[in-house]
Write a protein that holds these residues in place. Structure first.
Motif, PDB file in Angstrom:
ATOM      1  N   SER A 184       6.394   7.339 -10.492  1.00  0.00           N
ATOM      2  CA  SER A 184       6.965   8.581 -10.750  1.00  0.00           C
ATOM      3  C   SER A 184       6.165   9.540  -9.730  1.00  0.00           C
ATOM      4  O   SER A 184       6.708  10.254  -9.192  1.00  0.00           O
ATOM      5  CB  SER A 184       6.862   8.972 -12.015  1.00  0.00           C
ATOM      6  OG  SER A 184       7.190   8.305 -13.096  1.00  0.00           O
ATOM      7  N   SER A 185       4.801   9.559  -9.858  1.00  0.00           N
ATOM      8  CA  SER A 185       4.174  10.834  -9.066  1.00  0.00           C
ATOM      9  C   SER A 185       3.447  10.265  -7.615  1.00  0.00           C
ATOM     10  O   SER A 185       3.212  10.940  -7.203  1.00  0.00           O
ATOM     11  CB  SER A 185       2.873  10.932  -9.989  1.00  0.00           C
ATOM     12  OG  SER A 185       2.067   9.789 -10.275  1.00  0.00           O
ATOM     13  N   GLN A 186       3.807   8.748  -7.565  1.00  0.00           N
ATOM     14  CA  GLN A 186       3.162   8.272  -6.451  1.00  0.00           C
ATOM     15  C   GLN A 186       1.739   8.157  -6.400  1.00  0.00           C
ATOM     16  O   GLN A 186       1.227   7.945  -5.228  1.00  0.00           O
ATOM     17  CB  GLN A 186       3.711   8.814  -5.009  1.00  0.00           C
ATOM     18  CG  GLN A 186       5.427   8.720  -4.919  1.00  0.00           C
ATOM     19  CD  GLN A 186       5.899   7.100  -4.920  1.00  0.00           C
ATOM     20  OE1 GLN A 186       5.423   6.529  -4.299  1.00  0.00           O
ATOM     21  NE2 GLN A 186       6.851   7.120  -5.542  1.00  0.00           N
ATOM     22  N   ASN A 187       1.315   8.518  -7.309  1.00  0.00           N
ATOM     23  CA  ASN A 187      -0.262   8.647  -7.316  1.00  0.00           C
ATOM     24  C   ASN A 187      -0.896   6.988  -7.528  1.00  0.00           C
ATOM     25  O   ASN A 187      -0.465   6.159  -7.952  1.00  0.00           O
ATOM     26  CB  ASN A 187      -0.794   9.254  -8.707  1.00  0.00           C
ATOM     27  CG  ASN A 187      -2.155   9.555  -8.762  1.00  0.00           C
ATOM     28  OD1 ASN A 187      -2.631   9.666  -7.731  1.00  0.00           O
ATOM     29  ND2 ASN A 187      -2.739   9.473  -9.948  1.00  0.00           N
ATOM     30  N   MET A 188      -1.790   6.890  -6.553  1.00  0.00           N
ATOM     31  CA  MET A 188      -2.607   5.446  -6.575  1.00  0.00           C
ATOM     32  C   MET A 188      -4.095   5.674  -7.056  1.00  0.00           C
ATOM     33  O   MET A 188      -4.599   6.684  -6.519  1.00  0.00           O
ATOM     34  CB  MET A 188      -2.474   5.034  -5.057  1.00  0.00           C
ATOM     35  CG  MET A 188      -0.844   4.896  -4.242  1.00  0.00           C
ATOM     36  SD  MET A 188      -1.329   4.680  -2.659  1.00  0.00           S
ATOM     37  CE  MET A 188       0.216   5.087  -2.159  1.00  0.00           C
ATOM     38  N   VAL A 189      -4.333   4.634  -7.848  1.00  0.00           N
ATOM     39  CA  VAL A 189      -5.892   4.736  -8.402  1.00  0.00           C
ATOM     40  C   VAL A 189      -6.237   3.383  -8.043  1.00  0.00           C
ATOM     41  O   VAL A 189      -5.660   2.348  -8.292  1.00  0.00           O
ATOM     42  CB  VAL A 189      -5.711   4.953  -9.666  1.00  0.00           C
ATOM     43  CG1 VAL A 189      -7.174   4.854 -10.333  1.00  0.00           C
ATOM     44  CG2 VAL A 189      -5.215   6.299 -10.064  1.00  0.00           C
ATOM     45  N   ILE A 190      -7.626   3.308  -7.410  1.00  0.00           N
ATOM     46  CA  ILE A 190      -8.242   1.716  -7.046  1.00  0.00           C
ATOM     47  C   ILE A 190      -9.053   1.649  -8.598  1.00  0.00           C
ATOM     48  O   ILE A 190      -9.867   2.425  -8.825  1.00  0.00           O
ATOM     49  CB  ILE A 190      -9.171   1.997  -6.011  1.00  0.00           C
ATOM     50  CG1 ILE A 190      -8.517   2.468  -4.542  1.00  0.00           C
ATOM     51  CG2 ILE A 190     -10.245   0.895  -5.852  1.00  0.00           C
ATOM     52  CD1 ILE A 190      -9.440   2.628  -3.573  1.00  0.00           C
ATOM     53  N   SER A 191      -8.961   0.353  -8.879  1.00  0.00           N
ATOM     54  CA  SER A 191      -9.540   0.035 -10.202  1.00  0.00           C
ATOM     55  C   SER A 191     -10.561  -0.729  -9.832  1.00  0.00           C
ATOM     56  O   SER A 191     -11.707  -0.989 -10.689  1.00  0.00           O
ATOM     57  CB  SER A 191      -8.534  -0.596 -11.058  1.00  0.00           C
ATOM     58  OG  SER A 191      -7.650  -1.568 -10.719  1.00  0.00           O
ATOM     59  N   GLY A 192     -10.859  -1.376  -8.713  1.00  0.00           N
ATOM     60  CA  GLY A 192     -12.002  -2.075  -8.225  1.00  0.00           C
ATOM     61  C   GLY A 192     -11.808  -2.776  -6.788  1.00  0.00           C
ATOM     62  O   GLY A 192     -10.750  -3.007  -6.256  1.00  0.00           O
ATOM     63  N   ILE A 193     -12.890  -2.739  -6.133  1.00  0.00           N
ATOM     64  CA  ILE A 193     -12.960  -3.416  -4.798  1.00  0.00           C
ATOM     65  C   ILE A 193     -13.937  -4.670  -4.950  1.00  0.00           C
ATOM     66  O   ILE A 193     -15.235  -4.465  -5.371  1.00  0.00           O
ATOM     67  CB  ILE A 193     -13.465  -2.612  -3.948  1.00  0.00           C
ATOM     68  CG1 ILE A 193     -12.476  -1.350  -3.986  1.00  0.00           C
ATOM     69  CG2 ILE A 193     -13.519  -3.134  -2.401  1.00  0.00           C
ATOM     70  CD1 ILE A 193     -12.639  -0.356  -2.708  1.00  0.00           C
ATOM     71  N   SER A 194     -13.477  -5.710  -4.213  1.00  0.00           N
ATOM     72  CA  SER A 194     -14.598  -6.820  -4.155  1.00  0.00           C
ATOM     73  C   SER A 194     -14.860  -7.008  -2.518  1.00  0.00           C
ATOM     74  O   SER A 194     -13.765  -7.181  -1.802  1.00  0.00           O
ATOM     75  CB  SER A 194     -14.230  -8.275  -4.954  1.00  0.00           C
ATOM     76  OG  SER A 194     -14.011  -8.023  -6.023  1.00  0.00           O
ATOM     77  N   ARG A 195     -15.938  -7.689  -2.218  1.00  0.00           N
ATOM     78  CA  ARG A 195     -16.304  -8.101  -0.770  1.00  0.00           C
ATOM     79  C   ARG A 195     -16.176  -9.551  -0.749  1.00  0.00           C
ATOM     80  O   ARG A 195     -16.938 -10.324  -1.416  1.00  0.00           O
ATOM     81  CB  ARG A 195     -17.709  -7.799  -0.427  1.00  0.00           C
ATOM     82  CG  ARG A 195     -17.861  -7.887   1.046  1.00  0.00           C
ATOM     83  CD  ARG A 195     -18.002  -7.001   2.039  1.00  0.00           C
ATOM     84  NE  ARG A 195     -18.549  -7.421   3.359  1.00  0.00           N
ATOM     85  CZ  ARG A 195     -19.525  -7.280   3.938  1.00  0.00           C
ATOM     86  NH1 ARG A 195     -20.245  -5.943   3.773  1.00  0.00           N
ATOM     87  NH2 ARG A 195     -19.661  -7.375   5.172  1.00  0.00           N
TER      88      ARG A 195
END
Ligand SMILES: *[C@@H]1O[C@H](CO)[C@@H](O)[C@H](O)[C@H]1NC(C)=O
Ligand SMILES: *[C@@H]1O[C@H](CO)[C@@H](O)[C@H](O)[C@H]1NC(C)=O
Ligand SMILES: *[C@@H]1O[C@H](CO)[C@@H](O)[C@H](O)[C@H]1NC(C)=O
Ligand SMILES: *[C@@H]1O[C@H](CO)[C@@H](O)[C@H](O)[C@H]1NC(C)=O
Ligand SMILES: *[C@@H]1O[C@H](CO)[C@@H](O)[C@H](O)[C@H]1NC(C)=O
Ligand SMILES: *[C@@H]1O[C@H](CO)[C@@H](O)[C@H](O)[C@H]1NC(C)=O
Length: 637
Positions: free
Chosen positions: A605-616
């Protein structure tokens, strides 16, 4: 081939059934007809059962043979003498003959027995040990002191050093004996001991692939395998903290910061509780530079347990031969045994010595499994099976609750970058053993563990279970002990059934590490994918600029997106909000060429993006942030 068949039994049976009922015609389409198998299939969570012999992973696997560290028998051994209650150091005369035979010239001139001396290992600090002024000469049968648990030994013949080895002991300690005796009277009945044995970086699938004999042994002898055991964080420490304190890394940083001197001392480790309630405690771990409570942090000012193996292992690593084998698939030796075997032997000796008492033993090994090889640990398969057989033979399994587990699967490298690698990273193996008398007295525990074999579980649950066991042992006025895990109040003892509705959030597992959703991978990347990929890159750049209070800000060229290597979207479960889609993106960046994988949520709806985690995910990751050289720091992002 034998390997493949042993672990892949179920699948093979399925094939056979198909062939039997449907004739050969079906053979070609069995693969596509094959229904998905699940480790967990409940209301709150569905985890696919990854096939451990998947071609993409199996092609990287090579069975490694166990190699002895020496063709010679050790010249010395340390043995507990029950009548004197001290250890004695013995010299093996017949082994000495072997030493002479390898050098005939030498033998001709040699004396009939070697001259040997020992050095007691004293702990100075967490980072320093002292071996005393000189090597103390001894005759076979000498009594070893009870003030330290580690000894290095050297032997000479004709003035030439022919032997260096180390022995760790579990000496009798007055105050420990008094503690055990007082509590035994208080309780009036035997209470279960607790033993945790962990091998670093082994997923449930990796155990099937690399240790089929060990796994078969566990399956055949009545252990409970908790297949839905899901890690809660990236690497070792943040997964061990929930298991040993009930707190996550963030809370620990605030409460008892491991970067501060004596920080860890303030953490409410479960072994302290065990010790306070009359248990004798031990902790041992190999590869001391990367020890769980020491790597990039301060460690302990005082030994955290009654029997702390670290000083001995530090001395062994420094003085014994063979500690510098760095080959990918070799098993590092320390003297006459592999490094990990010093820990396993100590676990055996500790549990044997305190067999009739209440103990809490925690033993961790890194050297045969840590890193990104999926093959190396296979060399230890037979050894590990024998290890558990020896535990059984010496009676340990009769009165101990045993946890055999790992912290996570492979964290990086080419195997990890496969879709199976994603799942395996998050699902370490966990086996639990209940002693017979506990099974008899509490059939409900057996029932619960059977249910929980295929439920979602986490390290927080192991912590609550450890408290539960302690509560069993202390029936009077200690109800407060059966507490929660502070950072996962909905986590629970594994001796009670986990509810079917349980989700990752309920088990203290953040979205990025959650395996309860299956993902669908597609090849045509959308504009949203590119927006998300850019967001990931920005996020990493921003993290780096803030790293160490901006110490390296502006020093390195900012990362830019090179390409999206894989994009996947989660199939939502019933309980999920249909407006929020969950994505997984694997990307490569310039100029470091490093590879990242992130989990993001996108609000439709809002096009909002949230990162919940990143791995290398590339191999160059390890040790980066411990490295203080600036140009390395730039590669480390
Ligand atoms: C234990 O010590 C006693 C007393 O010194 C000695 O007689 C006995 O031989 C020792 N036992 C072993 C197995 O060495
Ligand atoms: C002493 O060495 C011999 C020959 O290497 C070996 O067979 C024997 O098991 C050793 N004895 C002990 C008690 O370790
Ligand atoms: C070591 O042994 C001696 C003699 O038995 C005893 O008095 C002392 O308390 C022991 N040391 C420890 C640390 O228990
Ligand atoms: C434990 O008890 C058993 C049975 O009474 C006995 O045979 C054994 O020697 C004891 N072990 C220890 C280490 O005290
Ligand atoms: C977002 O919502 C629209 C309209 O309901 C739908 O067509 C589209 O497929 C949704 N996109 C995602 C990623 O869920
Ligand atoms: C998604 O966006 C809509 C519209 O801005 C908002 O009302 C809703 O709360 C958002 N949902 C979540 C879970 O953030």
């Amino acid at each position: 081939m034998e390997l493949h068949l042993a672990g892949g039994n179920t699948r093979r049976t399925m094939w056979r059934t198909h062939l039997w009922w449907n004739g050969l015609l079906l053979l070609s389409c069995v693969q596509s007809v094959k229904p998905k198998k699940y480790i967990v299939r409940t209301e709150g969570c569905k985890i696919e059962d990854p096939y451990p012999y998947d071609a993409e992973v199996w092609k990287n696997f090579k069975r490694i043979e166990y190699t002895e560290c020496s063709t010679l028998q050790p010249l010395t051994r340390a043995e507990y003498n029950a009548s004197t209650e001290f250890y004695q150091l013995h010299i093996n005369q017949s082994a000495f003959q072997q030493y002479l035979q390898i050098d005939l010239d030498f033998a001709a001139h040699s004396s009939s027995s070697p001259s040997c001396c020992y050095m007691p290992v004293e702990r100075v600090t967490e980072q320093e040990v002292d071996l005393g002024e000189n090597c103390i000469s001894f005759e076979s049968g000498v009594q070893l002191r009870n003030t330290t648990l580690g000894f290095l030994v050297q032997c000479y013949a004709n003035g030439k050093r022919i032997y260096t080895n180390g022995h760790a002991t579990v000496p009798e300690r007055g105050h420990v004996r008094r503690r055990l005796a007082e509590w035994a009277i208080e309780r009036g009945e035997a209470v279960p001991s607790v033993l945790l044995v962990a091998m670093d970086t082994i997923s449930r699938q990796q155990l099937m692939r690399a240790m089929p004999l060990t796994r078969q042994y566990l399956q055949n002898t009545g252990w409970f395998e908790l297949a839905g055991y899901n890690k809660v964080e990236d690497n070792t420490l943040p997964n061990v903290l929930p298991l040993t304190t009930g707190y996550n890394r963030n809370s620990v940083n605030h409460m008892c910061n491991p970067h501060e001197e004596e920080g860890l001392e303030r953490c409410p480790f479960i072994w302290k509780l065990y010790q306070d309630l009359g248990y004798v405690t031990a902790f041992g771990e190999d590869d001391t530079p990367i020890n769980t409570f020491n790597y990039l942090i301060k460690g302990f000012r005082q030994p955290p347990v009654d029997y702390y193996l670290r000083p001995y292992l530090m001395a062994a690593e420094q003085w014994l031969d063979g500690s510098d084998q760095l080959e990918q698939d070799s098993q590092p030796c320390l003297g006459y045994r592999h490094a990990a075997e010093h820990v396993y032997d100590y676990a055996l000796e500790f549990t044997r010595r305190y067999r009739n008492d209440s103990y809490f033993g925690f033993f961790w090994t890194n050297t045969h499994s840590h890193g990104n090889s999926i093959s190396r640990t296979s060399a230890m398969d037979r050894y590990m099976r024998r290890f558990w057989q020896r535990m059984a033979e010496q009676g340990t399994m009769e009165h101990s609750v045993v946890f055999f587990l790992s912290d996570h699967g492979l964290l990086d490298g080419s195997t990890r970058r496969t879709p199976l690698g994603w799942l395996e990273e998050r699902l370490p193996f966990l086996y639990i053993w209940l002693p017979p008398h506990l099974r008899q007295a509490h059939p409900e525990f057996v029932h619960a563990l059977n249910e929980n074999r295929q439920r979602l579980t986490s390290p927080f649950d192991v912590f609550v279970t450890l408290k539960h066991i302690l509560r069993l042992a202390s029936p009077n006025d200690l109800a407060h002990l059966l507490g929660d895990a502070a950072d996962c109040p909905s986590c629970q003892s594994l001796l009670q059934p986990v509810p079917l509705a349980r989700t990752c959030a309920d088990a203290g597992i953040p979205e990025h590490w959650c395996t309860c959703r299956s993902y669908y991978t597609y090849s045509r990347h959308t504009s949203t994918d590119y927006l998300m990929a850019q967001l990931i890159v920005q996020h990493i750049n921003a993290l780096f600029e803030k790293y160490k209070d901006g110490k390296y800000a502006g020093l390195c060229k900012p990362l830019t997106l090179m390409n999206i290597m894989r994009a996947s979207i989660a199939r939502l479960n019933k309980a999920d909000n249909p407006r929020i889609s969950i994505h997984r993106l694997q990307i490569q960046v310039e100029p470091t060429q490093s590879i990242y994988e992130a989990t993001l949520s996108h609000n439709n709806s809002s096009q909002n993006m949230v990162i919940s985690g990143i791995s290398r995910l590339d191999e160059h990751k390890p040790f980066c942030y411990g490295e203080q050289v600036d140009q390395f720091i730039c590669k480390c992002r």
